[in-house]
Design a protein around this motif. Sequence first.
Motif, PDB file in Angstrom:
ATOM      1  N   ILE A   9       0.862  -1.181   0.000  1.00  0.00           N
ATOM      2  CA  ILE A   9       0.000   0.000   0.000  1.00  0.00           C
ATOM      3  C   ILE A   9       0.897   1.229   0.000  1.00  0.00           C
ATOM      4  O   ILE A   9       1.678   1.438   0.934  1.00  0.00           O
ATOM      5  N   TYR A  10       0.784   2.022  -1.029  1.00  0.00           N
ATOM      6  CA  TYR A  10       1.560   3.259  -1.116  1.00  0.00           C
ATOM      7  C   TYR A  10       0.970   4.289  -0.171  1.00  0.00           C
ATOM      8  O   TYR A  10      -0.246   4.407  -0.061  1.00  0.00           O
ATOM      9  N   ARG A  11       1.838   5.045   0.488  1.00  0.00           N
ATOM     10  CA  ARG A  11       1.395   6.136   1.347  1.00  0.00           C
ATOM     11  C   ARG A  11       1.387   7.456   0.593  1.00  0.00           C
ATOM     12  O   ARG A  11       0.793   8.420   1.043  1.00  0.00           O
ATOM     13  N   SER A  12       2.071   7.473  -0.536  1.00  0.00           N
ATOM     14  CA  SER A  12       2.078   8.639  -1.416  1.00  0.00           C
ATOM     15  C   SER A  12       2.325   8.147  -2.836  1.00  0.00           C
ATOM     16  O   SER A  12       2.848   7.050  -3.046  1.00  0.00           O
ATOM     17  N   THR A  13       1.936   8.953  -3.786  1.00  0.00           N
ATOM     18  CA  THR A  13       2.072   8.579  -5.182  1.00  0.00           C
ATOM     19  C   THR A  13       3.516   8.754  -5.640  1.00  0.00           C
ATOM     20  O   THR A  13       4.077   9.845  -5.494  1.00  0.00           O
ATOM     21  N   PRO A  14       4.126   7.694  -6.174  1.00  0.00           N
ATOM     22  CA  PRO A  14       5.501   7.830  -6.668  1.00  0.00           C
ATOM     23  C   PRO A  14       5.541   8.700  -7.926  1.00  0.00           C
ATOM     24  O   PRO A  14       4.519   8.882  -8.596  1.00  0.00           O
ATOM     25  N   GLU A  15       6.716   9.201  -8.241  1.00  0.00           N
ATOM     26  CA  GLU A  15       6.885   9.980  -9.465  1.00  0.00           C
ATOM     27  C   GLU A  15       6.526   9.104 -10.659  1.00  0.00           C
ATOM     28  O   GLU A  15       6.922   7.940 -10.734  1.00  0.00           O
ATOM     29  N   ALA A  16       5.776   9.667 -11.606  1.00  0.00           N
ATOM     30  CA  ALA A  16       5.252   8.898 -12.739  1.00  0.00           C
ATOM     31  C   ALA A  16       6.348   8.226 -13.556  1.00  0.00           C
ATOM     32  O   ALA A  16       6.201   7.057 -13.948  1.00  0.00           O
ATOM     33  N   ARG A  40      -4.347  -4.551  -8.391  1.00  0.00           N
ATOM     34  CA  ARG A  40      -3.418  -3.490  -8.778  1.00  0.00           C
ATOM     35  C   ARG A  40      -4.242  -2.267  -9.121  1.00  0.00           C
ATOM     36  O   ARG A  40      -4.959  -2.253 -10.097  1.00  0.00           O
ATOM     37  N   GLY A  41      -4.159  -1.227  -8.303  1.00  0.00           N
ATOM     38  CA  GLY A  41      -4.893  -0.008  -8.611  1.00  0.00           C
ATOM     39  C   GLY A  41      -5.148   0.833  -7.378  1.00  0.00           C
ATOM     40  O   GLY A  41      -4.593   0.590  -6.311  1.00  0.00           O
ATOM     41  N   THR A  42      -6.012   1.814  -7.544  1.00  0.00           N
ATOM     42  CA  THR A  42      -6.373   2.682  -6.418  1.00  0.00           C
ATOM     43  C   THR A  42      -7.735   2.260  -5.882  1.00  0.00           C
ATOM     44  O   THR A  42      -8.565   1.712  -6.615  1.00  0.00           O
ATOM     45  N   PRO A  43      -7.979   2.502  -4.590  1.00  0.00           N
ATOM     46  CA  PRO A  43      -9.239   2.078  -3.982  1.00  0.00           C
ATOM     47  C   PRO A  43     -10.455   2.766  -4.604  1.00  0.00           C
ATOM     48  O   PRO A  43     -10.397   3.941  -4.963  1.00  0.00           O
ATOM     49  N   VAL A  44     -11.528   2.031  -4.675  1.00  0.00           N
ATOM     50  CA  VAL A  44     -12.811   2.587  -5.082  1.00  0.00           C
ATOM     51  C   VAL A  44     -13.372   3.428  -3.940  1.00  0.00           C
ATOM     52  O   VAL A  44     -13.946   4.487  -4.146  1.00  0.00           O
ATOM     53  N   LYS A  45     -13.159   2.957  -2.712  1.00  0.00           N
ATOM     54  CA  LYS A  45     -13.641   3.625  -1.509  1.00  0.00           C
ATOM     55  C   LYS A  45     -12.735   3.218  -0.362  1.00  0.00           C
ATOM     56  O   LYS A  45     -12.246   2.095  -0.326  1.00  0.00           O
ATOM     57  N   THR A  46     -12.451   4.119   0.549  1.00  0.00           N
ATOM     58  CA  THR A  46     -11.653   3.778   1.727  1.00  0.00           C
ATOM     59  C   THR A  46     -12.455   4.037   2.993  1.00  0.00           C
ATOM     60  O   THR A  46     -13.378   4.844   3.006  1.00  0.00           O
ATOM     61  N   PHE A  47     -12.091   3.339   4.056  1.00  0.00           N
ATOM     62  CA  PHE A  47     -12.717   3.474   5.364  1.00  0.00           C
ATOM     63  C   PHE A  47     -11.628   3.480   6.432  1.00  0.00           C
ATOM     64  O   PHE A  47     -10.513   3.009   6.198  1.00  0.00           O
ATOM     65  N   GLU A  48     -11.953   3.970   7.601  1.00  0.00           N
ATOM     66  CA  GLU A  48     -11.089   3.890   8.780  1.00  0.00           C
ATOM     67  C   GLU A  48      -9.663   4.371   8.519  1.00  0.00           C
ATOM     68  O   GLU A  48      -8.698   3.632   8.685  1.00  0.00           O
ATOM     69  N   GLU A  53      -4.537   5.628  -2.304  1.00  0.00           N
ATOM     70  CA  GLU A  53      -3.260   5.460  -3.002  1.00  0.00           C
ATOM     71  C   GLU A  53      -3.215   4.065  -3.612  1.00  0.00           C
ATOM     72  O   GLU A  53      -3.999   3.189  -3.265  1.00  0.00           O
ATOM     73  N   ARG A  54      -2.273   3.864  -4.478  1.00  0.00           N
ATOM     74  CA  ARG A  54      -2.074   2.589  -5.173  1.00  0.00           C
ATOM     75  C   ARG A  54      -1.967   1.434  -4.173  1.00  0.00           C
ATOM     76  O   ARG A  54      -1.258   1.529  -3.182  1.00  0.00           O
ATOM     77  N   SER A  55      -2.660   0.350  -4.477  1.00  0.00           N
ATOM     78  CA  SER A  55      -2.653  -0.846  -3.632  1.00  0.00           C
ATOM     79  C   SER A  55      -2.424  -2.065  -4.514  1.00  0.00           C
ATOM     80  O   SER A  55      -2.999  -2.171  -5.595  1.00  0.00           O
ATOM     81  N   ILE A  56      -1.594  -2.983  -4.022  1.00  0.00           N
ATOM     82  CA  ILE A  56      -1.260  -4.186  -4.784  1.00  0.00           C
ATOM     83  C   ILE A  56      -1.375  -5.399  -3.868  1.00  0.00           C
ATOM     84  O   ILE A  56      -0.957  -5.342  -2.717  1.00  0.00           O
ATOM     85  N   VAL A  57      -1.944  -6.478  -4.392  1.00  0.00           N
ATOM     86  CA  VAL A  57      -1.992  -7.767  -3.694  1.00  0.00           C
ATOM     87  C   VAL A  57      -1.473  -8.813  -4.680  1.00  0.00           C
ATOM     88  O   VAL A  57      -1.968  -8.918  -5.803  1.00  0.00           O
ATOM     89  N   ILE A  58      -0.456  -9.571  -4.236  1.00  0.00           N
ATOM     90  CA  ILE A  58       0.165 -10.589  -5.080  1.00  0.00           C
ATOM     91  C   ILE A  58       0.102 -11.920  -4.349  1.00  0.00           C
ATOM     92  O   ILE A  58       0.515 -12.019  -3.194  1.00  0.00           O
ATOM     93  N   GLU A  59      -0.405 -12.947  -5.011  1.00  0.00           N
ATOM     94  CA  GLU A  59      -0.550 -14.278  -4.417  1.00  0.00           C
ATOM     95  C   GLU A  59       0.646 -15.155  -4.755  1.00  0.00           C
ATOM     96  O   GLU A  59       1.134 -15.149  -5.891  1.00  0.00           O
ATOM     97  N   PHE A  60       1.088 -15.917  -3.754  1.00  0.00           N
ATOM     98  CA  PHE A  60       2.149 -16.913  -3.913  1.00  0.00           C
ATOM     99  C   PHE A  60       1.682 -18.236  -3.325  1.00  0.00           C
ATOM    100  O   PHE A  60       0.769 -18.266  -2.503  1.00  0.00           O
ATOM    101  N   ASP A  61       2.336 -19.304  -3.700  1.00  0.00           N
ATOM    102  CA  ASP A  61       1.973 -20.624  -3.188  1.00  0.00           C
ATOM    103  C   ASP A  61       2.349 -20.816  -1.723  1.00  0.00           C
ATOM    104  O   ASP A  61       1.813 -21.708  -1.063  1.00  0.00           O
TER     105      ASP A  61
END
Length: 95
Positions: A9-16, A40-48, A53-61
């Motif tokens: 989870i990015y806390r700020s947007t990196p330089e493009a 991979r992307g930015t939240p549709v809605k945030t809470f709490e 900011e950009r959020s990524i989830v990557i699955e591994f075995d």
Amino acid sequence: MKKAYILSIYRSTPEADKLAAYAPAALAAIEGAGGRFIVRGTPVKTFENGLVERSIVIEFDSAEAAVAAYESSEYQAAFALLGDVDRDVRIVEGA
């Protein structure tokens, strides 16, 4: 064996330009290590106090595979392309 996930989870947007250099190199390193991008992307809605900011989830075995991918020389070389970035990265096992 439980699946594991890298959450980034990015806390700020990196330089493009830095993000544009990082993204394909990181993708190749992570997929080469067996990772599958789930989110991979930015939240549709945030809470709490969530950040829009950009959020990524990557699955591994396994957690071991996720740690090895993050610590690999290929991923660390890609990560260096981001420069000074503020994000929260953690590896968690699935339920």
